[in-house]
Design a protein around this motif. Structure first.
Motif, PDB file in Angstrom:
ATOM      1  N   ALA A   1       0.821  -1.212   0.000  1.00  0.00           N
ATOM      2  CA  ALA A   1       0.000   0.000   0.000  1.00  0.00           C
ATOM      3  C   ALA A   1       0.854   1.261   0.000  1.00  0.00           C
ATOM      4  O   ALA A   1       0.426   2.307  -0.492  1.00  0.00           O
TER       5      ALA A   1
ATOM      6  N   VAL B   1       1.846   2.782  -3.528  1.00  0.00           N
ATOM      7  CA  VAL B   1       0.714   3.013  -4.416  1.00  0.00           C
ATOM      8  C   VAL B   1       1.052   4.046  -5.478  1.00  0.00           C
ATOM      9  O   VAL B   1       0.394   4.115  -6.514  1.00  0.00           O
TER      10      VAL B   1
ATOM     11  N   THR C   1      -6.417  -2.988  -5.685  1.00  0.00           N
ATOM     12  CA  THR C   1      -6.027  -1.584  -5.536  1.00  0.00           C
ATOM     13  C   THR C   1      -6.761  -0.729  -6.551  1.00  0.00           C
ATOM     14  O   THR C   1      -7.318   0.333  -6.222  1.00  0.00           O
TER      15      THR C   1
ATOM     16  N   LEU D   1      -6.094   1.395   2.328  1.00  0.00           N
ATOM     17  CA  LEU D   1      -5.751   0.441   1.280  1.00  0.00           C
ATOM     18  C   LEU D   1      -5.057  -0.781   1.868  1.00  0.00           C
ATOM     19  O   LEU D   1      -5.350  -1.921   1.479  1.00  0.00           O
TER      20      LEU D   1
END
Length: 504
Positions: A138, A141, A271, A290
């Protein structure tokens, strides 16, 4: 989008401090909207055990147990995604979880090479791996900009259209009822119903366009002899396979590595879907949220490996449903998760849904899967297309991803690890887009220069924001049109207008 729904990207309605995501609809509406989510994802979810079971030669009763376990785990993960568990699990958005198609090809290859114990052992290992890497994944990202997530969502939608086509026309071209006009007409009736309800019906009923399409389809299909509820009577009321149905799990290194790669692909897929949901409902996904959502995907691997289910991901068709209806409450998805749990524990109820005719489900699925592709295209609209590198990323990734869809078995003569990686449209597209994005935008050498129209610089371009038809010509009352000069450097960074605000 029906009247009464708010702008998905906008703030909560005035006079209320509760975000639409956190509002709880009345019980009747809650259950009805939750049921619609289940009907949209049900076929996609059970298709994975059906395809896998048939490919490895399981009998019908064993496949039924896999379906029950699949629905149960999907329901549990869906509830966790919508409600969350502390600071550890769940994105707390209307995210529906279901068995991913990205794992189907690797599962079949692993089963053929090492046996079913290795399939579920690799699920367990991949689940633990997913729990461990959720937080660091995460945090990176930034390596998944719209050019990557948009390609991912688009290819998911495009690749699933073939699933809808198989439900409508059948999968055996030699069968007598393959692509019969009556089946195509039935699917068309479902699509037309969805379109008409979406266009002309307002309020709560307008949000049930897909459910209305399914209902009309069943009514039309009944006199055609396509509705058969006889399996419902023979199904048991309670049914759940015992843990480790196929024996103690095994962990061949090749199988474990392959499934861990699949878990990373699932993370990329989830995601993209979670970011899309966050944008649609007006609650951007933070790295911490996330990470919690991805950890729930990892947990699905642990549960799947233990209870004979399958790896779960955020279901893109339900993202499409949110886009169509504008319903943003995460508690609607909680209700959907509860229904899935019941379906997983009560086979008799599950058989009712399984008895819906293929052309009816396929017609609704066609709209939903195509809507997923539309969400991906909308994400790609945020890409800076002046950068020729982005055009190459999108073109190559979609081409590589769709190749095994339009030409099945194209990698059949390659080693199994190649088939595992590239044999899935989603896997191929995700990995290609990710690697090319690194190549063009993150490696030390200079990326491809932006492509400017007519080779002219954009600097000092005067834009009249209040001109008729201009960007600000439709500003709502209270807006502050601006006259001035807006500049942009060759890299695409836009400077604020130099003029001062002028009120109407």
């Amino acid at each position: 989008m029906s009247a009464g729904s708010t702008n998905p990207a906008g703030p909560a309605s005035r006079g209320s401090s509760v975000h639409p995501v956190d509002r709880v609809p009345p019980p009747g509406r809650l259950l009805t909207l939750g049921l619609q989510h289940v009907l949209i994802m049900y076929t996609g979810c059970v298709t994975v055990p059906l395809v896998f079971g048939a490919a490895v030669g399981l009998d019908a009763s064993t496949i039924g147990l896999l379906i029950n376990a699949d629905l149960l785990v999907a329901g549990i993960i869906t509830i966790i995604q919508s409600l969350g568990i502390g600071k550890v699990l769940g994105v707390r958005l209307p995210v529906v979880a279901g068995a991913t198609f990205a794992a189907v090809t690797p599962m079949i290859l692993i089963a053929g090479e090492y046996g079913l114990q290795a399939v579920y052992g690799s699920f367990l290992a991949a689940g633990v791996f997913g729990l461990l890497v959720a937080v660091p994944f995460a945090r990176v990202v930034r390596f998944f900009p719209p050019v990557v997530t948009g390609v991912t969502i688009t290819v998911i939608g495009l690749s699933l259209i073939g699933v809808a086509g198989g439900l409508i026309a059948g999968n055996d071209p030699t069968a007598d009822d393959y692509a019969t006009p009556s089946h195509l007409g039935l699917a068309a009736a479902v699509v037309v119903t969805i379109v008409l309800v979406t266009r002309f019906v307002r309020g709560f009923l307008g949000q049930l366009a897909v459910l209305a399409g399914l209902a009309v389809g069943v009514v039309i299909a009944a006199p055609m002899g396509l509705v058969d509820f006889s399996p419902v009577g023979s199904a048991s009321w309670i049914g759940l396979a015992e843990p480790f149905l196929f024996g103690a799990p095994e962990f061949p290194p090749a199988a474990v590595i392959a499934m861990c790669i699949v878990m990373l692909v699932i993370f990329t897929e989830s995601t993209a879907d979670m970011l899309a949901v966050g944008e649609l409902v007006g609650r951007p996904v933070t790295p911490k949220a996330l990470a919690r959502g991805l950890a729930a995907d990892g947990l699905s691997g642990v549960l799947a490996g233990s209870y004979n289910a399958f790896l779960d991901t955020a279901f893109a068709q339900n993202v499409g449903l949110i886009s169509m209806t504008g319903v943003r409450s995460r508690f609607v998805v909680t209700a959907a998760g509860g229904i899935l749990v019941v379906l997983g524990l009560v086979p008799k109820i599950g058989e009712v849904f399984a008895s819906l005719p293929g052309p009816v489900i396929g017609g609704a699925g066609l709209v939903m899967f195509a809507t997923v592709a539309a969400v991906g295209i909308r994400t790609l609209a945020r890409v800076d297309w002046r950068d020729r590198g982005n055009s190459v990323i999108v073109a190559v990734a979609i081409g590589v991803g769709m190749l095994p869809v339009v030409k099945a078995g194209i990698y059949g003569n390659f080693p199994s690890w190649v088939q595992i990686i590239l044999g899935s449209a989603i896997t191929g597209a995700v990995l290609t887009a990710f690697v090319l994005n690194l190549l063009f935008h993150h490696l030390p050498w200079r990326p491809v220069e932006p492509e400017l129209a007519h080779d002219e610089p954009l600097a000092d371009t005067t834009i009249d924001l209040t001109a008729p038809g201009g960007p600000a010509s439709g500003l709502p009352e209270g807006g502050m049109p601006v006259r001035g000069t807006m500049t942009s450097d060759p890299a695409g960074a836009v400077s604020p207008p130099s003029g001062s605000p002028t009120r109407r």
